[in-house]
Design an enzyme around this catalytic site. Structure first.
Site, PDB file in Angstrom:
ATOM      1  N   CYS A 183     -93.095 -24.548 -51.379  1.00 32.44           N
ATOM      2  CA  CYS A 183     -92.016 -24.983 -50.780  1.00 32.44           C
ATOM      3  C   CYS A 183     -92.690 -25.611 -49.670  1.00 32.44           C
ATOM      4  O   CYS A 183     -92.041 -26.650 -48.974  1.00 32.44           O
ATOM      5  CB  CYS A 183     -91.169 -23.642 -50.486  1.00 32.44           C
ATOM      6  SG  CYS A 183     -91.947 -22.253 -49.457  1.00 32.44           S
ATOM      7  N   HIS A 185     -89.399 -18.895 -46.915  1.00 29.67           N
ATOM      8  CA  HIS A 185     -89.099 -20.298 -47.721  1.00 29.67           C
ATOM      9  C   HIS A 185     -89.023 -21.214 -46.465  1.00 29.67           C
ATOM     10  O   HIS A 185     -88.374 -21.312 -45.731  1.00 29.67           O
ATOM     11  CB  HIS A 185     -87.876 -20.310 -48.483  1.00 29.67           C
ATOM     12  CG  HIS A 185     -87.531 -21.386 -49.178  1.00 29.67           C
ATOM     13  ND1 HIS A 185     -88.615 -21.646 -50.394  1.00 29.67           N
ATOM     14  CD2 HIS A 185     -86.437 -22.068 -49.390  1.00 29.67           C
ATOM     15  CE1 HIS A 185     -87.967 -22.862 -51.037  1.00 29.67           C
ATOM     16  NE2 HIS A 185     -86.853 -22.970 -50.318  1.00 29.67           N
ATOM     17  N   ASN A 235     -82.910 -28.449 -49.476  1.00 24.80           N
ATOM     18  CA  ASN A 235     -83.854 -27.574 -49.978  1.00 24.80           C
ATOM     19  C   ASN A 235     -84.533 -28.372 -51.086  1.00 24.80           C
ATOM     20  O   ASN A 235     -84.279 -29.443 -51.403  1.00 24.80           O
ATOM     21  CB  ASN A 235     -82.847 -26.226 -50.817  1.00 24.80           C
ATOM     22  CG  ASN A 235     -83.586 -25.134 -51.054  1.00 24.80           C
ATOM     23  OD1 ASN A 235     -84.891 -25.258 -50.883  1.00 24.80           O
ATOM     24  ND2 ASN A 235     -83.198 -24.049 -51.594  1.00 24.80           N
TER      25      ASN A 235
END
Length: 301
Positions: A106, A244, A265
């Site tokens: 991520c 994250h 995202n």
């Protein structure tokens, strides 16, 4: 009402740790979550998303942000006057949502998203860069799909003249047939692109966004986040998944007066609002669980 919420939470908790999940199980979980959201008058709604079928353990493997052990950021001070009365601002030149798949990469995706946006704004040319090269190719690498980077790990690599970034076409992170390595299909001699980066505290998020720059941020996620579909999210239930990395691209205020960050995202367009989420911002920071303001962020110049 409290007894009902307890029952719903217990049923959800049992389903979340299950190793094998089917469509009916996930549908029941989402229905129960939406019932809880309504009882709590929450401002967001859940649905079956691109990651809803993953087990709890699989979701944890996608959390590739190494949580900071020491944070030297200044404390976030909520100032209502910084926010619009209604509506939102989003930085220009935001590239499309990508998909990290089941890899804990991520930070590479959040970094690349910010790099792409700033590069496009500076040069006028839209270029997609390679998360695969950034994360897996030497001299700087992440710790593979089962590990991750600190929040500035990708930015440090992208700013280094020996590392830099290459175009996505030179080292593609394939959708559907993922390449979790720095293999022969990566053109490691391709042209390198670099930009310097700076840290920014949450108190300067809005000014940085107004200057037209996306910000690499981190968040502590919980299991209800995987089923987010729309609205202004705040954690309500579920176990902690881990840290994250995403990219902050805007901010706004709902017609009900709720303030929020607009965040891109890396779970594909089948999650959230076409791949985006709006995180609620509260003046009572002790009530927040996401840590977005605590950890601060980084942007490219």
């Amino acid at each position: 009402m409290k007894n009902l919420l307890l029952v719903v939470f217990m049923v959800l908790a049992v389903s979340l740790v299950a190793q094998t999940r089917d469509a009916n199980e996930v549908s029941r979980e989402v229905s129960m979550l939406n019932a809880m959201l309504e009882l709590e008058n929450a401002s967001w709604r859940a649905d079956v998303t691109s990651v809803s079928m993953h087990s709890y353990e699989e979701m944890q493997k996608m959390m590739g942000l190494v949580e900071p052990t020491e944070v030297s950021r200044e404390e976030f001070v909520f100032n209502k006057s910084d926010w619009p009365e209604r509506g939102e601002f989003i930085v220009p030149n935001v590239t499309e949502v990508k998909n990290q798949a089941s890899c804990g990469s991520c930070v590479a995706f959040g970094t690349t998203a910010a790099f792409e946006q700033t590069y496009w704004k500076k040069t006028g040319s839209k270029v997609l860069f390679s998360e695969r090269y950034l994360f897996f190719c030497s001299p700087y690498t992440g710790y593979g799909c089962n590990g991750g980077w600190s929040l500035n790990g990708g930015a440090a690599a992208a700013s280094n003249s020996q590392k830099g970034m290459v175009k996505d076409s030179d080292c593609k992170y394939y959708d559907g047939s993922y390449h979790y390595d720095c293999g022969g299909s990566c053109n490691k001699s391709a042209q390198k692109y670099t930009m310097s980066y700076k840290s920014v505290s949450a108190n300067n998020f809005i000014n940085t966004l107004k200057s037209g720059k996306a910000i690499i941020i981190g968040a502590m996620l919980y299991d209800d986040f995987r089923n987010y579909k729309s609205g202004v999210y705040e954690h309500l239930q579920g176990s902690q998944l881990g840290g994250h990395c995403m990219v902050l691209v805007g901010y706004g205020t709902t017609s009900a007066g709720e303030n929020y960050w607009v965040v891109k995202n890396s779970w594909g367009t089948g999650w959230g609002n076409s791949g985006y989420v709006r995180f609620r911002v509260k003046s009572e920071q002790k009530l927040k669980d996401s840590c977005i303001e605590t950890w601060g962020g980084y942007y490219f110049e």
